[in-house]
Motif scaffolding. Structure first.
Motif, PDB file in Angstrom:
ATOM      1  N   ARG A   1       1.038  -1.266  -0.059  1.00  0.00           N
ATOM      2  CA  ARG A   1       0.244   0.292  -0.315  1.00  0.00           C
ATOM      3  C   ARG A   1       1.233   1.296   0.411  1.00  0.00           C
ATOM      4  O   ARG A   1       0.546   1.986  -0.321  1.00  0.00           O
ATOM      5  N   ASP A   2       1.926   0.935   0.495  1.00  0.00           N
ATOM      6  CA  ASP A   2       2.701   2.543   1.224  1.00  0.00           C
ATOM      7  C   ASP A   2       3.551   2.819  -0.779  1.00  0.00           C
ATOM      8  O   ASP A   2       3.694   4.049  -0.370  1.00  0.00           O
ATOM      9  N   LEU A   3       3.679   1.344  -1.434  1.00  0.00           N
ATOM     10  CA  LEU A   3       4.501   2.315  -2.062  1.00  0.00           C
ATOM     11  C   LEU A   3       3.631   1.789  -3.807  1.00  0.00           C
ATOM     12  O   LEU A   3       4.014   3.145  -4.334  1.00  0.00           O
ATOM     13  N   ILE A   4       2.695   1.365  -3.197  1.00  0.00           N
ATOM     14  CA  ILE A   4       2.386   1.519  -5.006  1.00  0.00           C
ATOM     15  C   ILE A   4       0.959   2.738  -4.642  1.00  0.00           C
ATOM     16  O   ILE A   4       1.130   3.528  -5.750  1.00  0.00           O
ATOM     17  N   MET A   5       0.033   2.963  -3.754  1.00  0.00           N
ATOM     18  CA  MET A   5      -0.413   4.462  -3.386  1.00  0.00           C
ATOM     19  C   MET A   5      -0.672   5.480  -3.776  1.00  0.00           C
ATOM     20  O   MET A   5      -0.675   6.779  -4.736  1.00  0.00           O
ATOM     21  N   PRO A   6       0.813   6.066  -3.058  1.00  0.00           N
ATOM     22  CA  PRO A   6       0.934   7.328  -3.382  1.00  0.00           C
ATOM     23  C   PRO A   6       1.768   7.083  -4.832  1.00  0.00           C
ATOM     24  O   PRO A   6       1.615   8.567  -5.080  1.00  0.00           O
ATOM     25  N   ARG A   7       2.530   6.198  -5.493  1.00  0.00           N
ATOM     26  CA  ARG A   7       2.971   6.731  -6.705  1.00  0.00           C
ATOM     27  C   ARG A   7       1.575   7.128  -7.985  1.00  0.00           C
ATOM     28  O   ARG A   7       1.280   7.249  -8.888  1.00  0.00           O
ATOM     29  N   MET A   8       0.013   6.133  -7.843  1.00  0.00           N
ATOM     30  CA  MET A   8      -0.627   6.065  -8.495  1.00  0.00           C
ATOM     31  C   MET A   8      -1.621   7.832  -8.581  1.00  0.00           C
ATOM     32  O   MET A   8      -1.597   7.948  -9.406  1.00  0.00           O
ATOM     33  N   ILE A   9      -1.680   8.072  -7.110  1.00  0.00           N
ATOM     34  CA  ILE A   9      -1.872   9.099  -6.427  1.00  0.00           C
ATOM     35  C   ILE A   9      -0.825  10.215  -6.848  1.00  0.00           C
ATOM     36  O   ILE A   9      -1.097  11.703  -8.386  1.00  0.00           O
ATOM     37  N   GLN A  10       0.056  10.425  -7.211  1.00  0.00           N
ATOM     38  CA  GLN A  10       1.402  11.221  -8.524  1.00  0.00           C
ATOM     39  C   GLN A  10       1.598  10.948  -9.672  1.00  0.00           C
ATOM     40  O   GLN A  10       1.071  11.965 -10.649  1.00  0.00           O
TER      41      GLN A  10
END
Length: 285
Positions: free
Chosen positions: A39-48
């Motif tokens: 979660r901490d790896l994937i979600m920030p990248r998707m949001i960005q």
């Protein structure tokens, strides 16, 4: 995935010739199957990725909603307040117009074929018609296409007097063409003769017994191009202007004729491989 989702959302406005977007909302579903690390790896990248695409479009994300869900989902809303002169109503296609498509088809096939590289049973079905390198290149082409905005194509709809348009997404080319035709004011129908398709994807679809219905026009696309009805005498200039400004092709794929507000693809459409030839180190040229 974030960039693709944002580009897909924006295309609903671009299909009406609206290019100045006032606000975007992001809708996010975090998978309950993720570990904390995932979660901490994937979600920030998707949001960005979503935010970066919005910035490229000249707008910003100013809110949204996040939920937990078994499935990983991202989407959004784009809004614009504009005058009647700033949008093109999608119901004025005229007899003798032609149809232009601004991105190639085949994204669903490309993404699936790339997944099949890790599935021997499925790979065996297509390995006689395509190489691993060709599949990887098709996947990169699909990513490039899906993240590219339809903004310039939308701007040029005004310059070249477009009469109607839709974006091509989940219902495939034919599904969206039928929906557009159904809502025309005039008694017209759309006939599609040419299908620009990411190179090798039609061969893969055929090798799979047409399980994607790519040539039939119902293969789902994600963040596909605009299907635009334009005056015949201006369509070639519209395509050329897109090429000059973006470096990407657009194609005249069909005609508007007298009819009962339907759309169809002819029995043996011309398949246009995109790109027509391979160049080392280049995706599209």
């Amino acid at each position: 995935m974030g960039k693709i989702a944002c580009a897909n959302v924006l295309s609903d406005l671009y299909a009406m010739g609206v290019t100045e977007v006032d606000n975007m909302l992001m809708l996010l579903s975090v998978s309950t199957k993720f570990s904390d690390k995932e979660r901490d790896l994937i979600m920030p990248r998707m949001i960005q990725g979503f935010k970066d695409c919005a910035q490229e479009a000249g707008t910003t994300v100013n809110g949204g909603q996040t939920v937990f869900n078994p499935w990983l989902i991202i989407g959004g809303v784009a809004t614009s307040v504009c005058s009647s002169q700033e949008f093109i109503s999608p119901d004025n296609a005229m007899l003798s117009d032609v149809l232009v498509l601004t991105k190639p088809l085949g994204t669903q096939v490309a993404v699936n074929a790339h997944q099949w590289l890790d599935s021997p049973d499925r790979w065996n079905k297509i390995k006689l018609v395509v190489s691993e390198e060709e599949v990887r290149k098709a996947y990169l082409r699909a990513m490039s296409s899906m993240t590219r905005l339809n903004r310039i194509a939308a701007q040029l709809m005004h310059k070249y007097n477009a009469h109607a348009a839709t974006d091509v997404t989940g219902f495939g080319l034919l599904g969206h063409a039928q929906n557009l035709a159904k809502h025309q004011k005039s008694e017209v129908s759309f006939v599609i003769h040419n299908l620009p398709i990411i190179a090798k994807m039609s061969a893969i679809s055929k090798a799979c017994n047409n399980m994607f219905n790519l040539v039939q026009g119902t293969s789902a696309e994600t963040s596909g191009g605009l299907l635009v009805a334009l005056p015949r005498e201006q369509a070639a200039a519209y395509c050329k202007d897109i090429q000059n400004q973006e470096g990407f092709q657009a194609w005249i794929i069909g005609i508007v004729e007298k009819g009962n507000r339907t759309a169809r693809i002819i029995d043996k459409p011309r398949i246009i491989e995109v790109p027509a030839k391979e160049t080392d180190g280049e995706l599209w040229d």
